[in-house]
Enzyme design. Structure first.
Site: not given
Lengths: 312, 312
Positions: A173-174, A154, A243, A47, A77
């Site tokens: 936590d994606s 992964d 967010y 990314q 969060y």
């Protein structure tokens, strides 16, 4: 300004120095921030990674053009996604796993639980870890806990390879379910987590905004209820200005244990504290009343999710 | 893009059709919306008035460049600012006053309370009423209730001229404390409201965001506690994507009555319902659990306001 698919910081950054967070997940709207300085821009194997300095929120981490965390409000969060499962658990947690969470903030919060003996993190993108250690020391402090074991890999494969019943809590936590994190919202991953959890264990995953993503949340809840049969699936949320919509929610899934399903609305562990002798910030968002209130949903969301969530 | 003082829509509107809500009250950040169509632009005796059409939130009312309400999320604000005081009251409310609230949304919500015999509104800006009746029929429906009496006038003077002990509840639905609404955050107005309230009556005022305006809220709470001696001053909030930080709060001030101060966290009246035979939307945000949860503050806010709010 067209609506771009998730992409790079540049798509939302204008010549006047203002950045607008654009996404197909919240079309036609987005938070804007005045950027004072570009601290880092890179492209990892997975990314776009950017770190910017702002007057409004301090240092900001942006992945694929989406705001991940800021100095000023990250605590709401990180505290909630970590302490909701750790505090609801029916016993003091011993082994925890974080999937994603490369900034280290969830590690910081989990390490407040003295009972934890092992805290594993499976983060796919080493660049996120490196950048966080350099630009977000107050989050990355979580890495300095000797109980933490870092696995740059992964997350799905890590969970699938874990021994059965290994973890008391798993925190996912994606980023959003477009791009590299999409698989973290799908059934094979939740089945693997269910297997890796000890009886009575709890998964807590980032689960988007009630205001913008009610249909995604409904599908996710229905899928989780299939996987966590005999357990419970509940939804909570926290407020956070940076967010989308100013809030983000969590799917809290409890694996069946001895006796009846555990109601995660009730905190059962003592208030988390700073690890002894460590220079930690105090808790700024989470307390036991906030824990209970986080599960109270506005009528529109309560009614839409009534058929998909566990009722107590 | 410089930070303008509150001004006109144009200051936040760019040539590409995106509008960013800029203000000295939240410097360096702001919500951006893609504007599809300009429906109305005018200048009243008091402020800039604009109505725009957006894909993300439907029709949007903008006063002095600040978003006031949108089709999609107005209900969370209107329901909470009306039902928190009306439901917490120790008796069925008979007389209510709205100061500001020209869009009619608070009237719509108050009219769900069957016990109300009179609902007065003192709105200073007739243009806001006219524009709302034309572009926001689902809010302005509140004006059609036969119990509603409209007074286009200075709200402070209206309250000062009211008979002592006249109202069970007063709702102050104001814009931000810069521009025409500034006086609605000051002591003389609160003293006048205290006088106009019946014993045990409740004032509920728009009271900004815990994330952005904690110091303003702290001062307001301290001032209210001076005025409402023997009563109680509490703070609640609602989530709403199009207000700065995604939330907005309410100062809930209860006048001393018989016995001990009333704890506004507890709803005491039945769930509000649609007026008989009227085509009203159902409640979409408020319920009695949401009422109780709205007063639960994150630790940073709870601690900062502990000395200024009433403790129960």
């Amino acid at each position: 300004m067209a609506e771009p698919a998730p992409g790079s910081l540049k798509q939302g950054l204008r010549e006047d120095g203002w950045f607008t967070e654009l996404s197909t997940l919240w079309p036609g709207t987005g938070l804007s921030l005045k950027v004072d300085e570009m601290l880092f821009q890179g492209r990892s194997d997975f990314q776009d990674v950017a770190v910017v300095k702002t007057g409004a929120f301090g240092t900001v981490l942006i992945l694929d053009g989406a705001i991940q965390c800021t100095d000023r409000d990250e605590f709401s969060y990180q505290e909630m996604i970590a302490h909701l499962p750790a505090s609801a658990l029916g016993r003091p947690p011993k082994r925890a796993l974080v999937v994603g969470g490369g900034d280290g903030g969830v590690l910081r919060e989990l390490s407040r639980h003295a009972s934890l003996e092992e805290i594993h993190i499976a983060e796919i993108d080493g660049m996120v870890i490196d950048v966080s250690k350099k630009y977000f020391p107050q989050m990355a402090v979580g890495y300095s806990d000797p109980r933490v074991q870092v696995h740059v890999c992964d997350g799905i494969k890590f969970v699938q390879d874990s021994p059965k019943g290994q973890y008391d809590i798993i925190v996912v936590d994606s980023s959003d379910p477009v791009g590299p994190a999409e698989v973290l919202f799908q059934k094979p991953f939740f089945e693997a987590m269910h297997r890796a959890l000890a009886p009575g264990g709890i998964v807590c995953t980032q689960a988007e905004s009630l205001w913008y993503h009610l249909e995604i949340i409904k599908s996710l809840a229905a899928m989780c209820s299939e996987v966590f049969q005999g357990g419970a699936v509940q939804y909570a949320f926290t407020t956070i200005p940076t967010y989308p919509s100013g809030q983000i929610g969590f799917m809290v899934c409890t694996k069946a244990g001895d006796g009846k399903p555990l109601d995660a609305r009730e905190p059962r562990q003592p208030l988390p504290a700073a690890p002894e002798g460590r220079d930690y910030p105090p808790l700024r968002y989470y307390n036991h009343e906030v824990h209970r209130a986080a599960f109270v949903l506005p009528t529109f969301a309560r009614d839409a999710l009534a058929g998909s969530l566990s009722q107590f």
